[in-house]
Design a protein around this motif. Structure first.
Motif, PDB file in Angstrom:
ATOM      1  N   HIS A 164       5.072  -1.407   9.548  1.00 31.55           N
ATOM      2  CA  HIS A 164       5.923  -2.448   8.959  1.00 31.55           C
ATOM      3  C   HIS A 164       5.241  -3.800   9.071  1.00 31.55           C
ATOM      4  O   HIS A 164       4.181  -3.917   9.691  1.00 31.55           O
ATOM      5  CB  HIS A 164       7.303  -2.474   9.626  1.00 31.55           C
ATOM      6  CG  HIS A 164       7.313  -2.900  11.057  1.00 31.55           C
ATOM      7  ND1 HIS A 164       6.950  -2.047  12.087  1.00 31.55           N
ATOM      8  CD2 HIS A 164       7.629  -4.078  11.650  1.00 31.55           C
ATOM      9  CE1 HIS A 164       7.055  -2.688  13.242  1.00 31.55           C
ATOM     10  NE2 HIS A 164       7.459  -3.925  13.008  1.00 31.55           N
ATOM     11  N   THR A 176       3.665   1.312   3.094  1.00 30.06           N
ATOM     12  CA  THR A 176       4.605   1.326   1.979  1.00 30.06           C
ATOM     13  C   THR A 176       4.331   0.135   1.067  1.00 30.06           C
ATOM     14  O   THR A 176       3.742  -0.869   1.475  1.00 30.06           O
ATOM     15  CB  THR A 176       6.059   1.272   2.463  1.00 30.06           C
ATOM     16  OG1 THR A 176       6.290   0.026   3.130  1.00 30.06           O
ATOM     17  CG2 THR A 176       6.378   2.425   3.408  1.00 30.06           C
ATOM     18  N   ARG A 177       4.794   0.250  -0.151  1.00 32.78           N
ATOM     19  CA  ARG A 177       4.614  -0.829  -1.127  1.00 32.78           C
ATOM     20  C   ARG A 177       5.206  -2.146  -0.618  1.00 32.78           C
ATOM     21  O   ARG A 177       4.607  -3.221  -0.749  1.00 32.78           O
ATOM     22  CB  ARG A 177       5.282  -0.425  -2.451  1.00 32.78           C
ATOM     23  CG  ARG A 177       5.247  -1.500  -3.532  1.00 32.78           C
ATOM     24  CD  ARG A 177       5.999  -1.037  -4.781  1.00 32.78           C
ATOM     25  NE  ARG A 177       7.382  -0.701  -4.491  1.00 32.78           N
ATOM     26  CZ  ARG A 177       8.361  -1.597  -4.398  1.00 32.78           C
ATOM     27  NH1 ARG A 177       8.108  -2.889  -4.519  1.00 32.78           N
ATOM     28  NH2 ARG A 177       9.609  -1.205  -4.147  1.00 32.78           N
ATOM     29  N   THR A 183       5.732  -3.083   2.536  1.00 32.68           N
ATOM     30  CA  THR A 183       4.958  -3.635   3.648  1.00 32.68           C
ATOM     31  C   THR A 183       3.687  -4.303   3.149  1.00 32.68           C
ATOM     32  O   THR A 183       3.301  -5.380   3.632  1.00 32.68           O
ATOM     33  CB  THR A 183       4.635  -2.533   4.666  1.00 32.68           C
ATOM     34  OG1 THR A 183       5.855  -2.112   5.279  1.00 32.68           O
ATOM     35  CG2 THR A 183       3.689  -3.028   5.751  1.00 32.68           C
ATOM     36  N   ALA A 241      -0.736   1.968  -1.429  1.00 28.73           N
ATOM     37  CA  ALA A 241       0.689   2.162  -1.163  1.00 28.73           C
ATOM     38  C   ALA A 241       1.021   3.641  -1.100  1.00 28.73           C
ATOM     39  O   ALA A 241       0.438   4.461  -1.810  1.00 28.73           O
ATOM     40  CB  ALA A 241       1.527   1.493  -2.244  1.00 28.73           C
ATOM     41  N   GLU A 267       4.559   6.263  -0.834  1.00 27.42           N
ATOM     42  CA  GLU A 267       6.017   6.360  -0.894  1.00 27.42           C
ATOM     43  C   GLU A 267       6.540   7.117   0.324  1.00 27.42           C
ATOM     44  O   GLU A 267       5.868   8.042   0.826  1.00 27.42           O
ATOM     45  CB  GLU A 267       6.451   7.086  -2.164  1.00 27.42           C
ATOM     46  CG  GLU A 267       6.110   6.357  -3.446  1.00 27.42           C
ATOM     47  CD  GLU A 267       6.902   5.076  -3.612  1.00 27.42           C
ATOM     48  OE1 GLU A 267       8.077   5.037  -3.163  1.00 27.42           O
ATOM     49  OE2 GLU A 267       6.354   4.114  -4.171  1.00 27.42           O
ATOM     50  N   CYS A 268       7.708   6.759   0.791  1.00 27.76           N
ATOM     51  CA  CYS A 268       8.318   7.514   1.877  1.00 27.76           C
ATOM     52  C   CYS A 268       8.585   8.939   1.397  1.00 27.76           C
ATOM     53  O   CYS A 268       9.084   9.158   0.288  1.00 27.76           O
ATOM     54  CB  CYS A 268       9.609   6.847   2.339  1.00 27.76           C
ATOM     55  SG  CYS A 268       9.324   5.437   3.438  1.00 27.76           S
ATOM     56  N   PHE A 310       4.986   9.190   5.474  1.00 28.03           N
ATOM     57  CA  PHE A 310       5.767   8.041   5.925  1.00 28.03           C
ATOM     58  C   PHE A 310       7.249   8.333   5.702  1.00 28.03           C
ATOM     59  O   PHE A 310       7.621   8.947   4.695  1.00 28.03           O
ATOM     60  CB  PHE A 310       5.375   6.786   5.148  1.00 28.03           C
ATOM     61  CG  PHE A 310       4.074   6.138   5.585  1.00 28.03           C
ATOM     62  CD1 PHE A 310       4.026   4.776   5.838  1.00 28.03           C
ATOM     63  CD2 PHE A 310       2.916   6.885   5.742  1.00 28.03           C
ATOM     64  CE1 PHE A 310       2.839   4.162   6.239  1.00 28.03           C
ATOM     65  CE2 PHE A 310       1.724   6.291   6.132  1.00 28.03           C
ATOM     66  CZ  PHE A 310       1.686   4.916   6.381  1.00 28.03           C
ATOM     67  N   GLY A 347      10.893  -1.936   4.019  1.00 29.31           N
ATOM     68  CA  GLY A 347       9.599  -1.275   3.950  1.00 29.31           C
ATOM     69  C   GLY A 347       9.138  -0.603   5.220  1.00 29.31           C
ATOM     70  O   GLY A 347       8.076   0.032   5.237  1.00 29.31           O
ATOM     71  N   ALA A 363       8.507   1.983   8.230  1.00 32.17           N
ATOM     72  CA  ALA A 363       8.367   3.433   8.175  1.00 32.17           C
ATOM     73  C   ALA A 363       7.888   3.991   9.501  1.00 32.17           C
ATOM     74  O   ALA A 363       7.159   3.337  10.250  1.00 32.17           O
ATOM     75  CB  ALA A 363       7.379   3.827   7.075  1.00 32.17           C
TER      76      ALA A 363
END
Length: 353
Positions: A53, A69-70, A72, A90, A92-93, A106, A114, A116
């Motif tokens: 994060h 993540t995008r 973060t 990036a 995705e979770c 993530f 953002g 994770a």
């Protein structure tokens, strides 16, 4: 991040006999995965970093490559500039990628926008590094996701039984009651720039507060980013003298970073009620030391019950405890038949709380 290469049979036998410490272990830079040649939240520049994060104790500039993540990545760009890393990617979770001989995914941590947890798998072992997390509902971040694992690496910021966070909405009602009772005074709310400030503002809106919220300049970019992501914060105005009706913000709520309280910026307000939104406000002496008149116990970290419940929920047979009150949580695990040890990582503070 490069995809995994084929490993010879000897390497496959090694993976099958792997111990958790071979998959992830500590180095001076932070948590390291030798199979993937990457670090998680390293405290100094490295070639390959996975970031949980955007808080500055976890997300530092200067890495050669960053996977996060995008949201973060966008937050790191806002805080450090376009060149915060050599390259960035990036993820995705819920998406899984192969990095060297490890698989990585993530999962939402519920801490800030953002944020994770990072799951690392190889040789039939899954380790989940939580980063910072909370289980309370929060309209400004995705809900925490329980990820079953063999080893759970948990934070312990509030890892003592004394810490039990109340309902955040109730704390906001206390703020609004004080604002209604002392309309001749400014309510100056200290809240960290990333996550806490936006959460406090959104809680005010959810409680029906529809007046402008005045914010310190340090919050403007991050608040604008949250709103661009569809998180409604209502009307925000800069807390400048030009916006002060009568010149002193009497009757208004102003949100700023705690560091601004000792600055000349804070002197412009009418007999301010000093408030601070933090889990540390559970400790009265902390509030007194800071000169806080209205402590608001609002935390973006899990309390004792959340930490222990999460450990049980993951089903982990082993727990590694980091950055916080490690000893008490390790002892709780041992009493409950769960192997545990402290990681003794350094360089992680409580910027988000």
């Amino acid at each position: 991040m490069a995809a995994a290469k084929a490993f010879p049979a000897a390497a496959n036998r090694y993976l099958q006999a792997m111990r958790p410490e071979q998959l992830l272990h500590t180095r001076p830079e932070g948590l390291f995965c030798p199979l993937g040649d990457f670090f998680i939240d390293p405290v100094r520049p490295v070639e390959r970093a996975l970031i949980t994060h955007g808080h500055s104790d976890h997300a530092r500039a200067g890495h050669e490559s960053v996977l996060a993540t995008r949201e973060t990545l966008a937050i790191m760009k806002l805080r450090y500039g376009d060149d915060f890393a050599g390259t960035s990617q990036a993820i995705e979770c819920g998406q899984q990628v192969a990095i060297g001989g490890a698989k990585v995914s993530f999962h939402p941590a519920g801490h800030v926008l953002g944020s994770a947890q990072i799951a690392v798998e190889a040789g039939g072992i899954r380790i989940v590094a939580s980063g910072d997390y909370k289980r309370q509902k929060d309209a400004t971040s995705a809900d925490f996701e329980v990820v079953p694992c063999d080893v759970f690496i948990t934070e312990a910021t509030f890892g003592l039984p004394v810490f039990k966070h109340p309902d955040a909405a109730g704390e906001i009602r206390r703020l609004l009651a004080s604002a209604a009772a002392f309309q001749e005074r400014t309510h100056l709310v200290g809240a960290y720039a990333l996550g806490k400030a936006q959460r406090v503002i959104r809680l005010l809106r959810d409680a029906g507060y529809d007046r402008p919220v005045f914010i310190h300049g340090a919050l403007e970019k991050l608040c604008a980013y949250y709103q661009s992501e569809g998180i409604e914060l209502g009307r925000l105005e800069p807390a400048t003298l030009d916006n002060a009706e009568g010149g002193d913000f009497a009757g208004e709520i102003v949100v700023g970073p705690p560091s601004a309280f000792a600055d000349r910026w804070a002197r412009r307000f009418a007999d301010p009620v000093s408030a601070f939104a933090s889990g540390w406000m559970r400790i009265r002496q902390r509030a007194k030391q800071r000169g806080v008149e209205l402590p608001l116990i609002i935390s973006d970290h899990g309390d004792w019950e959340e930490l222990t419940r999460t450990i049980r929920d993951t089903g982990a047979g082993e727990v590694w405890v980091t950055h916080g009150r490690e000893e008490a949580l390790v002892r709780w695990c041992e009493i409950n038949g769960i192997a545990a040890r402290p990681l003794n990582l350094v360089g992680y503070e409580d910027e988000g709380d």
